[in-house]
Motif scaffolding. Structure first.
Motif, PDB file in Angstrom:
ATOM      1  N   GLU A  79      -6.871  -6.609   1.028  1.00  0.00           N
ATOM      2  CA  GLU A  79      -7.625  -5.347   1.042  1.00  0.00           C
ATOM      3  C   GLU A  79      -7.137  -4.432  -0.088  1.00  0.00           C
ATOM      4  OE1 GLU A  79      -7.865  -3.548   5.062  1.00  0.00           O
ATOM      5  OE2 GLU A  79      -7.543  -1.650   3.969  1.00  0.00           O
ATOM      6  N   ARG A  97       0.831  -1.206   0.000  1.00  0.00           N
ATOM      7  CA  ARG A  97       0.000   0.000   0.000  1.00  0.00           C
ATOM      8  C   ARG A  97       0.872   1.264   0.000  1.00  0.00           C
ATOM      9  NH1 ARG A  97      -2.224   3.436   3.307  1.00  0.00           N
ATOM     10  NH2 ARG A  97      -1.372   2.441   5.167  1.00  0.00           N
ATOM     11  N   ARG A 149      -4.163 -10.059   5.148  1.00  0.00           N
ATOM     12  CA  ARG A 149      -5.328  -9.163   5.176  1.00  0.00           C
ATOM     13  C   ARG A 149      -5.031  -7.855   4.459  1.00  0.00           C
ATOM     14  NH1 ARG A 149      -6.053 -11.467  10.713  1.00  0.00           N
ATOM     15  NH2 ARG A 149      -4.664  -9.810  11.412  1.00  0.00           N
ATOM     16  N   SER A 150      -3.862  -7.294   4.694  1.00  0.00           N
ATOM     17  CA  SER A 150      -3.595  -5.970   4.115  1.00  0.00           C
ATOM     18  C   SER A 150      -3.411  -6.068   2.605  1.00  0.00           C
ATOM     19  CB  SER A 150      -2.391  -5.298   4.781  1.00  0.00           C
ATOM     20  OG  SER A 150      -1.194  -5.926   4.397  1.00  0.00           O
TER      21      SER A 150
END
Lengths: 249, 249
Positions: free
Chosen positions: B238, B138, B234-235
């Protein structure tokens, strides 16, 4: 002089000549020399030479004749199973059955697969990657008896070429390379990057064959259609859960 | 004589010597010669040479000094954005914002990345793949300004080596190769496959450093721990949704 990498062509017609054991072993060993996360080697290479079994795999690849004709079909799998077994036998508590490790294992597997392809070509063999693998991954799991923790990613058909295709064109290098940061494309930029391909003889032939006004529609309307893309997305994701790569909580 | 693939070592110390333009261009072009799904080239290579920007990327890779020291950091991204723009400009209806195309684009990107690595080594350069890319994808998206349809998969640090490490060991070939179908491992088989590594001097040193009874626990308790694996899973997942790779319905 340019390296062997510049000579790669996908080969789709093969002689039935078997690959000598020594050559095959070197090709497989070269695969294992690729970079791998923590030296964990989170992949398996399932080397199918048996003709009856290749014929069983063939429908998974839309019956492309090369699967039955080439002497060797390598199904490249992400594999956290082997490492997990080892951890369990050592009273360690492995947690590699999640999405992060699907990504790590896929990376390991695909770097190894490309090494396999290159080493094969260095030995005068030809190869073709089969993208159909993800469409029918569930059936491939069944045929090859892949346990939980193992999932197919791609397939490499390997054998001695029975054709000499020309080099495929590529977009100009500027299409895929960004310096420093990502520079987004302008409409004019997109037109320019595709101009040569769109003006090519191959494109003209494809438009005739498909009865479509432009090359982009050959992709969206015929080759890779919405309904198929969505069905493949759902079925592979379901398989990912089923094979134990999505326990993220 | 064995091929260049057998000489690969990950390099982690680099000279600051820049890579000549002509060499870099050949390395990037070699990347584009890898097999690619439907000749769609669903990847972007973000080549960061600017030192200030490499320093901004450095924390994304846990401040490993090579990111700031090597002259060139290539962030390898799956990219359906460019192809989607082209389709939209041609009145075609693209549907590549789903999981199937994350898989296809990742495959394209990673085969290209391995070509890049090999061509670099053919030119006397050294490389290191950075698995940290998926941990901090991210932040990398923000720093490199990646639009929707683009997501980082791995990073290749490239430069002239300032060290000469030995070859890393690998598991015996039998560990990763299965003939015909997948043959599951017996407990004795697992012991045998890891025996040499577990008995090595490197392992002894790692156990001393980590104060742990065996090598498997070095992985599960220190290197790649459950809580981190789950957080990364999870990250990244996402982010996959956010970057538009999971519209499967």
């Amino acid at each position: 002089m340019k390296s062997i990498l510049f000579k790669h062509r996908s080969i789709r017609r093969f002689r039935s000549t078997p690959i000598p054991e020594k050559v095959l072993r070197e090709v497989l060993e070269a695969a294992t020399r690729a970079s791998t996360c923590g030296n964990m080697q989170l992949y398996s290479l399932v080397v199918t030479r048996d003709e009856a079994l290749r014929r069983r795999l063939s429908p998974c690849h839309f019956d492309q004749p090369m699967v039955a004709e080439a002497p060797c079909v390598v199904t490249v799998c992400a594999d956290v199973h082997r490492f997990t077994l080892w951890c369990e036998q050592r009273d360690a508590d492995p947690a590699y059955d999640n999405f992060a490790w699907f990504l790590n294992a896929s990376t390991d597997a695909l770097l190894a697969a490309q090494n396999l392809a290159i080493e094969a070509e260095l030995h005068g063999l030809g190869i073709c990657f089969l993208g159909t693998t993800i469409y029918t991954a569930r059936q491939i799991c069944e045929i090859l008896e892949l346990p939980a923790g193992v999932i197919p990613l791609t397939t490499v058909v390997v054998g001695y070429p029975d054709e000499e295709p020309g080099l495929t064109d590529r977009l100009p290098l500027e299409a895929v390379v960004h310096y420093e940061k990502y520079s987004d494309y302008t409409a004019a930029g997109i037109d320019e990057l595709w101009a040569e391909r769109e003006a090519s003889e191959l494109t003209r032939r494809l438009l005739d064959e498909n009865g479509l006004p432009n090359l982009a529609q050959v992709f969206t309307r015929n080759r890779y259609r919405r309904e198929d893309n969505l069905a493949i997305s759902r079925s592979y994701f379901e398989l990912l859960r089923r094979q134990g790569f999505f326990n993220n909580d």
